[in-house]
Motif scaffolding. Sequence first.
Motif, PDB file in Angstrom:
ATOM      1  N   PRO A  88       0.834  -1.210   0.000  1.00  0.00           N
ATOM      2  CA  PRO A  88       0.000   0.000   0.000  1.00  0.00           C
ATOM      3  C   PRO A  88       0.867   1.258   0.000  1.00  0.00           C
ATOM      4  CG  PRO A  88       0.044  -0.989   2.191  1.00  0.00           C
ATOM      5  CD  PRO A  88       0.751  -1.948   1.278  1.00  0.00           C
ATOM      6  N   PRO A  89       0.301   2.391  -0.404  1.00  0.00           N
ATOM      7  CA  PRO A  89       1.052   3.656  -0.377  1.00  0.00           C
ATOM      8  C   PRO A  89       1.618   3.942   1.009  1.00  0.00           C
ATOM      9  CG  PRO A  89      -0.991   3.924  -1.591  1.00  0.00           C
ATOM     10  CD  PRO A  89      -1.046   2.565  -0.976  1.00  0.00           C
ATOM     11  N   GLY A  90       2.865   4.400   1.040  1.00  0.00           N
ATOM     12  CA  GLY A  90       3.530   4.735   2.283  1.00  0.00           C
ATOM     13  C   GLY A  90       4.237   3.570   2.950  1.00  0.00           C
ATOM     14  N   ALA A  91       4.067   2.352   2.423  1.00  0.00           N
ATOM     15  CA  ALA A  91       4.680   1.167   3.021  1.00  0.00           C
ATOM     16  C   ALA A  91       5.903   0.734   2.217  1.00  0.00           C
ATOM     17  CB  ALA A  91       3.672   0.027   3.107  1.00  0.00           C
ATOM     18  N   VAL A  92       6.711  -0.127   2.832  1.00  0.00           N
ATOM     19  CA  VAL A  92       7.936  -0.632   2.211  1.00  0.00           C
ATOM     20  C   VAL A  92       7.669  -1.991   1.571  1.00  0.00           C
ATOM     21  CG1 VAL A  92      10.318  -1.367   2.635  1.00  0.00           C
ATOM     22  CG2 VAL A  92       9.383   0.608   3.860  1.00  0.00           C
ATOM     23  N   GLY A  93       8.180  -2.190   0.379  1.00  0.00           N
ATOM     24  CA  GLY A  93       8.071  -3.473  -0.307  1.00  0.00           C
ATOM     25  C   GLY A  93       9.299  -3.713  -1.156  1.00  0.00           C
ATOM     26  N   ILE A  94       9.296  -4.838  -1.875  1.00  0.00           N
ATOM     27  CA  ILE A  94      10.424  -5.155  -2.755  1.00  0.00           C
ATOM     28  C   ILE A  94      10.026  -4.901  -4.207  1.00  0.00           C
ATOM     29  CG2 ILE A  94      11.506  -6.831  -1.218  1.00  0.00           C
ATOM     30  CD1 ILE A  94      10.227  -9.032  -2.968  1.00  0.00           C
ATOM     31  N   ILE A  95      11.027  -4.559  -5.012  1.00  0.00           N
ATOM     32  CA  ILE A  95      10.815  -4.388  -6.447  1.00  0.00           C
ATOM     33  C   ILE A  95      10.699  -5.763  -7.092  1.00  0.00           C
ATOM     34  CG2 ILE A  95      11.896  -3.622  -8.592  1.00  0.00           C
ATOM     35  CD1 ILE A  95      13.160  -1.339  -7.047  1.00  0.00           C
ATOM     36  N   VAL A  96       9.629  -5.963  -7.848  1.00  0.00           N
ATOM     37  CA  VAL A  96       9.412  -7.196  -8.607  1.00  0.00           C
ATOM     38  C   VAL A  96       9.280  -6.785 -10.074  1.00  0.00           C
ATOM     39  CG1 VAL A  96       7.858  -9.145  -9.001  1.00  0.00           C
ATOM     40  CG2 VAL A  96       8.329  -8.370  -6.669  1.00  0.00           C
TER      41      VAL A  96
END
Length: 488
Positions: free
Chosen positions: A326-334
């Motif tokens: 979601p916006p504002g959260a951290v994730g990984i590039i896929v």
Amino acid sequence: MFGTALSQLRYGTAILRNRRIRPQDLERIARDLVATLAEFGEPGADSALLPGQAGTVDPAVRRTVTERSLRATARAAARHTAHYRRSFDALGIDPGTLTPETWDRVPVTPKEALRGLPAAFVSAASTPALMALTTGTSGTPTAVWYSRAEVEIAVAMSTVSAVLGMGLRPRHTMAYAGCSRATLPLLNVEESVTRIGASFVQIGTVDPAVALDRLAAPLGLRGKAPQITHLTVSASYLSALVEEAERNGWQAKDFGLESIGVGGEVLSDPLRERAAAALGARISTAYMMTETLPSGGTPCTEGHLHHTTEFGYLEILDPVTHEPTPPGAVGIIVQTPYVPYRDCTLLLRYATGDLVTRPGSDPTCELAHLPATSPVLGRWSGPRSIALPTRSVLDLLESEPDIPLPARYALVDGPGNPVLHVLVRRSPAAALLGRLEEQATAAGLALDGIALHDDPATLPPTGPVRADLREHTFESVRPAVVRAARPA
């Protein structure tokens, strides 16, 4: 320039129809851009429309091209690679029915799968020509096979990018201070630079003192700037150059550097500032991976990282659940690099492991039409890598002159949060410890404490950085050999 217009038409048609790209078309476009530069001194006003230049595209057209590209790429992978043929058959996926909304039916490809059996991702319809290896700083090196056509396409696009993005001109000289084992980046840089008419110098990751000597040395070449003007380098090796320059009294006026391009690792803001002051050049960084070339990211003036939609499909996913972040959260590039830019090693929903934050609101910058994230924060290695990303730790440490560069640190589990162990120049360092604790608290870093070490032997094991891929030269060993051979 009728030939160039025809090449651009053929290239555009190939993209719209997902047909094979003729490398000679991109080579013609790049060659005529160089010819325009030679005749007029600057690129034409229509250069923003060239491949890879992030021009604005009508959303409806982009949607159509994205759907066609995803289907074509999935179809090629399912037909011609062992890994995806098994995966699609087991799940009953028809590549021809996939859309951006149903793309999550395709399983995410972990980096370990590519590392474990790279041949399973090589298309049976391709002719492998070059194996490119990653450095392996985050684990076993990853092998990616490229066809001859892919290499030629990459070089042509790199040439366009060097002219328009880096401002490279025939009077310039580019030095490459990356590991000589990095075959694809080295080939790309050398070929694109020399096609422009500029000069190329391979330095490698030699002793930083040797590298600074080469950067400062007069070239004495007719029609060229007096010294090396451009440098390509990893962040950790740049930090080693800054350490050497600051410790031994080098000044910015000793060099002729105009631009330093940094990639491959997290570049902290303090290192950017120290490097600009020590070496006298503007510092730029972009995002690119061996596995997902030519897809990548370009920073904007507001500090976002904007990702190309022309060459691949970007997703930002939770590193554990693989649900959209979601916006504002951290994730990984896929990433999914598109056919026809890629025809050898094919990758669908490739989990890069690179951590970024999705913006909480829509950007308003000059690249707002492209998907945006934060700059890369670090690599996913578990929940701690989100709570204490590499960028936050380096921003804390690399501003301190009493911490040698590259900064060496380790995070060791404490009763609650980890303890940050840092290598420093000397002890006692009460003032330094106080500053670090104060800054860590202000930055909201979840630490149970900071421990300083002035002896590397007492420091817990630290992770490798690219500057550790040191290449030895006779320039480094000859003085010791001469001293040993000299009569007493």
